[in-house]
Design an enzyme around this catalytic site. Sequence first.
Site, PDB file in Angstrom:
ATOM      1  N   GLY A 475      -6.561 -41.024   3.327  1.00 34.41           N
ATOM      2  CA  GLY A 475      -5.611 -42.016   3.825  1.00 34.41           C
ATOM      3  C   GLY A 475      -4.617 -42.426   2.756  1.00 34.41           C
ATOM      4  O   GLY A 475      -3.697 -43.213   3.001  1.00 34.41           O
ATOM      5  N   THR A 476      -4.774 -41.861   1.568  1.00 35.10           N
ATOM      6  CA  THR A 476      -3.974 -42.261   0.414  1.00 35.10           C
ATOM      7  C   THR A 476      -2.584 -41.664   0.409  1.00 35.10           C
ATOM      8  O   THR A 476      -1.692 -42.176  -0.269  1.00 35.10           O
ATOM      9  CB  THR A 476      -4.661 -41.781  -0.865  1.00 35.10           C
ATOM     10  N   GLN A 607      -0.955 -47.943  -1.811  1.00 36.47           N
ATOM     11  CA  GLN A 607      -2.259 -47.977  -2.481  1.00 36.47           C
ATOM     12  C   GLN A 607      -2.446 -49.282  -3.247  1.00 36.47           C
ATOM     13  O   GLN A 607      -3.508 -49.903  -3.200  1.00 36.47           O
ATOM     14  CB  GLN A 607      -2.368 -46.815  -3.478  1.00 36.47           C
ATOM     15  N   LYS A 669      -1.470 -41.181 -13.790  1.00 33.90           N
ATOM     16  CA  LYS A 669      -2.664 -41.955 -14.139  1.00 33.90           C
ATOM     17  C   LYS A 669      -3.537 -42.326 -12.944  1.00 33.90           C
ATOM     18  O   LYS A 669      -4.695 -42.656 -13.110  1.00 33.90           O
ATOM     19  CB  LYS A 669      -2.266 -43.230 -14.877  1.00 33.90           C
ATOM     20  N   GLU A 673      -7.251 -47.618  -7.529  1.00 35.74           N
ATOM     21  CA  GLU A 673      -8.222 -48.678  -7.795  1.00 35.74           C
ATOM     22  C   GLU A 673      -7.673 -49.854  -8.595  1.00 35.74           C
ATOM     23  O   GLU A 673      -8.113 -50.979  -8.431  1.00 35.74           O
ATOM     24  CB  GLU A 673      -9.450 -48.061  -8.473  1.00 35.74           C
TER      25      GLU A 673
HETATM   26 MO1  MOS Z   1     -13.683 -44.490  -5.663  1.00 33.99          MO
HETATM   27  S1  MOS Z   1     -14.945 -46.112  -5.695  1.00 33.99           S
HETATM   28  O1  MOS Z   1     -13.803 -43.990  -7.265  1.00 33.99           O
HETATM   29  O2  MOS Z   1     -14.356 -43.382  -4.657  1.00 33.99           O
END
Ligand code: MOS
Length: 716
Positions: A475-476, A607, A669, A673
């Site tokens: 989905g990214t 993201q 990079k 997250e």
């Molecule tokens: Mo993500 S928590 O590194 O899949």
Amino acid sequence: MTTTTGTTATATAATPAVGTSHTRMEGRAKVTGAARYSGEIPFAELAHGWLVLSTIARGRIRSVESGPVLAMPGVLAVLHYGNAPHLEEVVGLFGPNPVIQVFQHDRVPHVGWPVALVVAETSEQAREAADALVVSYDQEPHDVAFSAGHPGMYTPDNTLMLLAETEKGDIETGLAASAVVVDEEYTTPEEHHNAMEPHAAMARWDSGRLEVVDSNQGAFMVAQDLAKLFSLDPASVRVRSEHVGGAFGSKGSTRPQTVLAAMAATVINRPVRVVLTRRQMFSLVGYRSPTAQRVRLGADADGRLRAFDHQAACLTSTVHQFVERSAAYGRVMYDADAHHTVNRVVRLDVPTPSWMRAPGEAPGSFALESAMDELAERCGVDPIALRTRNEPDVGPVSGLPFSSRNVLGCFEEGARRFGWADRDPRPGVRREGRWLLGTGTAAATYSAGVAGSTAAVTAEADGTFTVRITAADIGTGARTALTQIAADALEVELGRVRVKIADSDFGQAMLAGGSMGTRSWAWAITVAASELRAQLALTGDIPPEGITARSNTAEAVSALEKRERHSFGAQFAEVAVDVTSGEVRVRRMLGIFAAGRVVNPLTARSQLIGGMTWGISMALHEEAIRDQASGGLANGDLAGYHFAANADVPLIEADWVDDPDTHDPTGIKGLGEVGIVGAAAAIANAVWHATGVRHRHLPIRPDRVLLAGTGDNRAG
Ligand code: MOS
């Protein structure tokens, strides 16, 4: 679009695609429903498996009464520990992983452990039979009570995959010599990924090969695990996962539905699909451990750190050791002469936790960036100035130079855009009717890793190019980003490149995890593309089957010079706190990041905003409550487990500063997250600024706000 073909394919200069916004390649297919997810692809002769999960937290299965259930309409088989085929041990990153060795013994390690699979002609028949299946147990006393002071708490060994403890200097001496000391405990609750698409898998045998369609973050990894579990030649297992509706780490490991679909397909010799329900996901696909974190900061009067101690505690299951590495955050961010970090863990009768978006850094940054705000308050130093004063020159624990580190650039740009200079540092002074207003900030970081991967790029006879790589698009927008990367590497227009992903037959590649996907895959594609261009320069005609170049970056990746490689960021939040109801509303958020080269600004921003939205949810809503009596969750469904909904999410702005990384061949990079890191702390710091009261326990629920009171109306 250019119309050149054949050997002159690379001769026309194309507009660079990387750095410009592109909508998702598969966007139309997704919004029209043409894109199929693993739970909805039709197969002839498909049978359906329904999982039965344990209702006790600890003990043994005494019996599985399959007789009556086998007589029910459509039922084909009932699989359980008494009749399941043998499965071999799978060794994962953290050693042997019995979580996916389903039905191999009668022990029950937690509520929601797989005890049986009912297979039937239809999903409804399987479900009805599963509901009717009687499983009896010999129950034993369980322990699901997590706390930092639990007698079973231990410090794991330092291994290659887990640096549990680091220490330099003497903390007590450092604290004693400090003019200002912060010593507080912060807690975060158990949290669940809740990807929109539930985990689902279909398995069938086809001409001697095990064919699997699955929802995962890495098809090659799942294929390898299945080959090991079932003692198969790895070449005879194929796993595909063309579209994945969210994962966040929960699909970064092989999960029971995939193993069970393969097991059932083998036993009944028909295609079998197993789909998890939302409730089943609460015990079968990992989650974020609750944490209890003690942070001790000692500083000079001007806020310069002299002692830094971050002790984090988490839980794992009795089956497998997974450690939430909350204390890893400070190993990158802050230095002091006395520096200690440790991640401790306790084994309880609970499901095995796992990676969840920014594992470690998400809860770790809440504790540490809250503590830094407390230090700023006690020193009377602006929170941004405090962080500027404590910028390390090299990695605080590793001593390595940073490949690039532009956290101050993020704060500078963020402060300017957020209007930080106009902020009154005193808490509890801005009021708008019943609302108290405040602003807060926090830093962010997440590691920029890379893993060796293979890719193949084919020059087709019609002048187009095909890239094959076992990447996953969860989905990214990975498919789109990789198309841009490939187009630029081939120096052709985007429209001439098609990227095929998520098929284990394409060979080994990094999974979509650890924010490492795009960097790892881009590297492999770039190498293969450049090899292909070299071949094309020497070739006349392209044969009908095309010309293919392959890459494997394993060696190049391991030869990369050792540096601290991370994304960084600065988070800003403004909140309003209702003094009458205790409700906290986030009014606006701004995140400025330094995340290397941004491939596709459109999906990159998405993201980051997604991560920050998770931060709101973490700060204010999410909390799985484990019932001590039953050992199960009191709110293991979307009725009871709250997360931020549209009405909770205000305008969120995410942007980035230039962050060239000349020490990396890709310059990428990763940013899946880093967006959540620091976000909850920025909100908690804003709540302090609004009310004058610190909230060290997430989520900051209305009842907690009311009980703690506000600056001018404290309870008790
Ligand atoms: Mo993500 S928590 O590194 O899949």
